[in-house]
Enzyme design. Structure first.
Site, PDB file in Angstrom:
ATOM      1  N   ASP A 185      -2.889  -1.545  10.446  1.00  0.00           N
ATOM      2  CA  ASP A 185      -3.156  -1.523   8.996  1.00  0.00           C
ATOM      3  C   ASP A 185      -3.835  -2.795   8.486  1.00  0.00           C
ATOM      4  O   ASP A 185      -4.230  -2.845   7.318  1.00  0.00           O
ATOM      5  CB  ASP A 185      -1.830  -1.404   8.215  1.00  0.00           C
ATOM      6  N   LYS A 204       0.855  -1.214   0.000  1.00  0.00           N
ATOM      7  CA  LYS A 204       0.000   0.000   0.000  1.00  0.00           C
ATOM      8  C   LYS A 204       0.877   1.244   0.000  1.00  0.00           C
ATOM      9  O   LYS A 204       2.056   1.208   0.381  1.00  0.00           O
ATOM     10  CB  LYS A 204      -0.932   0.026   1.209  1.00  0.00           C
TER      11      LYS A 204
HETATM   12  O1  C5P Z   1      -0.394  -1.220  14.955  1.00  0.00           O
HETATM   13  P1  C5P Z   1       1.006  -1.534  14.614  1.00  0.00           P
HETATM   14  O2  C5P Z   1       1.529  -2.742  15.354  1.00  0.00           O
HETATM   15  O3  C5P Z   1       1.261  -1.640  13.152  1.00  0.00           O
HETATM   16  O4  C5P Z   1       1.871  -0.305  15.107  1.00  0.00           O
HETATM   17  C1  C5P Z   1       3.263  -0.362  15.230  1.00  0.00           C
HETATM   18  C2  C5P Z   1       3.713   0.794  16.096  1.00  0.00           C
HETATM   19  O5  C5P Z   1       3.501   2.027  15.417  1.00  0.00           O
HETATM   20  C3  C5P Z   1       2.948   0.923  17.390  1.00  0.00           C
HETATM   21  O6  C5P Z   1       3.531   0.150  18.407  1.00  0.00           O
HETATM   22  C4  C5P Z   1       3.051   2.396  17.687  1.00  0.00           C
HETATM   23  O7  C5P Z   1       4.297   2.690  18.272  1.00  0.00           O
HETATM   24  C5  C5P Z   1       3.045   3.034  16.308  1.00  0.00           C
HETATM   25  N1  C5P Z   1       1.721   3.500  15.878  1.00  0.00           N
HETATM   26  C6  C5P Z   1       1.194   4.628  16.460  1.00  0.00           C
HETATM   27  N2  C5P Z   1      -0.028   5.083  16.049  1.00  0.00           N
HETATM   28  C7  C5P Z   1      -0.705   4.457  15.072  1.00  0.00           C
HETATM   29  C8  C5P Z   1      -0.183   3.300  14.460  1.00  0.00           C
HETATM   30  C9  C5P Z   1       1.047   2.855  14.893  1.00  0.00           C
HETATM   31  O8  C5P Z   1       1.801   5.229  17.339  1.00  0.00           O
HETATM   32  N3  C5P Z   1      -1.879   4.942  14.683  1.00  0.00           N
END
Ligand code: C5P
Length: 313
Positions: A160, A17
């Site tokens: 995501d 993406k």
């Molecule tokens: O949700 P995901 O595991 O992909 O997110 C990875 C990291 O990115 C999270 O641990 C966080 O530190 C950061 N993140 C965030 N805000 C979001 C998405 C991700 O702070 N909306």
């Protein structure tokens, strides 16, 4: 349920993406950030093949095996983030284990994953693989959860992952898991460059927190509306004006490559260009496929990293 191998193995593409617009509206109490982002899936994709494994005769859960193979060249000295993670570290394994637990199911799976989407690039490869695995397991394990229930579980795997379950362009909000699908948009021809080093998403958000106040940013609604209008009408001349990525400045504090890429892309006649998600890949939008191939040739000669020519779908 026993299915013969040929009948039970299914292979699907798991697309990358691009975030054409990503605004961080504020910090949340749970440590995440409140987002508004417009994402489009790409033809650049991993391939994931899934074969269910029955529980053992003793009634124990079938194993979950995920075999990962890289289709892109890996330097022997590749940074840790650039190497496809194995075992429990792999998001596909985590997603399948969670679905099995929540679905109260004992089936296992043999998954073959061919990685074409570079890792730690901001292109969503790991999340897309997890979404593809969840979709396939949901059917193969006979759970048949509806879309909403599967999306709620997907959000636990990663912010995501629900976007990839929805299979199309979308505006995503919340921490990224609230997906508003968009009707068909004009396809975008893009060139992506992935430098040798990757960036960790959490580090980029952390860098953002260090550099900006917690309050939201103004003007983002106009930006999204302008971008949507340009994408619906195919008016490339104004697209670059509306594209933006709030994480780019933060990523640039972690990797000098971001500014190098920005400088290199600025010298070429891209419609618009910016960091891909939380990086480290950088992309530019072109007017048509031939334009993309021409600019990719120039960027390849500059040896900034791996160069991909692809389009949205
Ligand atoms: O949700 P995901 O595991 O992909 O997110 C990875 C990291 O990115 C999270 O641990 C966080 O530190 C950061 N993140 C965030 N805000 C979001 C998405 C991700 O702070 N909306």
């Amino acid at each position: 349920m026993y299915l013969r191998k040929a009948e039970s193995r299914r292979t699907v593409g798991a697309p990358a993406k691009l975030n054409l617009y990503l605004e961080v509206l504020g910090r949340r109490d749970d440590g995440y950030h409140e987002l508004e982002t417009l994402m489009v899936p790409l033809r650049l994709r991993d391939s994931l093949s899934f074969e269910p494994i029955s529980p053992t005769k003793a009634g124990r859960p079938g194993p979950i095996h995920v075999h990962v193979r890289s289709a892109f060249p890996l330097e022997p000295s590749a940074a840790q983030q650039d190497v496809p993670p194995a075992g429990e570290q792999n998001l596909v394994v985590q997603a399948l284990q969670l679905l099995r637990r929540e679905g109260d199911c004992l089936d296992g799976a043999r998954v073959e994953l061919v990685k074409r989407i570079p890792l730690a690039a901001g292109l969503g490869g790991g999340s897309s693989d997890a979404a593809a695995a969840l979709s396939l397991a949901n059917r193969a394990w006979g759970l048949n959860w509806d879309r909403e229930r599967l999306a709620a579980l997907a959000a636990e795997v990663g912010s995501d992952v629900p976007f990839f379950l929805a299979r199309g362009p979308a505006v995503c909000r919340g921490r990224g898991e609230q997906v508003e699908p968009l009707a068909r948009l004009f396809p975008l021809h893009v060139v992506i460059v992935k430098p040798p080093g990757g960036l960790r998403t959490s580090s980029v958000y952390h860098a953002l927190d260090q550099s900006t106040p917690a309050a939201g940013h103004s003007g983002h609604t106009d930006r999204l509306a302008g971008l949507l209008q340009a994408l619906r009408r195919g008016t490339w001349s104004v697209l670059g004006r509306w594209m933006s990525n709030r994480l780019q400045v933060a990523a640039a504090t972690l990797s000098p490559w971001v500014k190098q890429a920005q400088a290199a892309f600025s010298q070429l006649d891209f419609v618009g260009h910016q960091l891909a998600g939380s990086g480290s890949a950088y992309f530019g939008v072109c007017r048509h496929a031939q334009h993309a191939r021409r600019l990719a040739t120039i960027l390849t000669a500059r040896q900034l990293g791996l160069v991909y020519v692809t389009r949205s779908c």
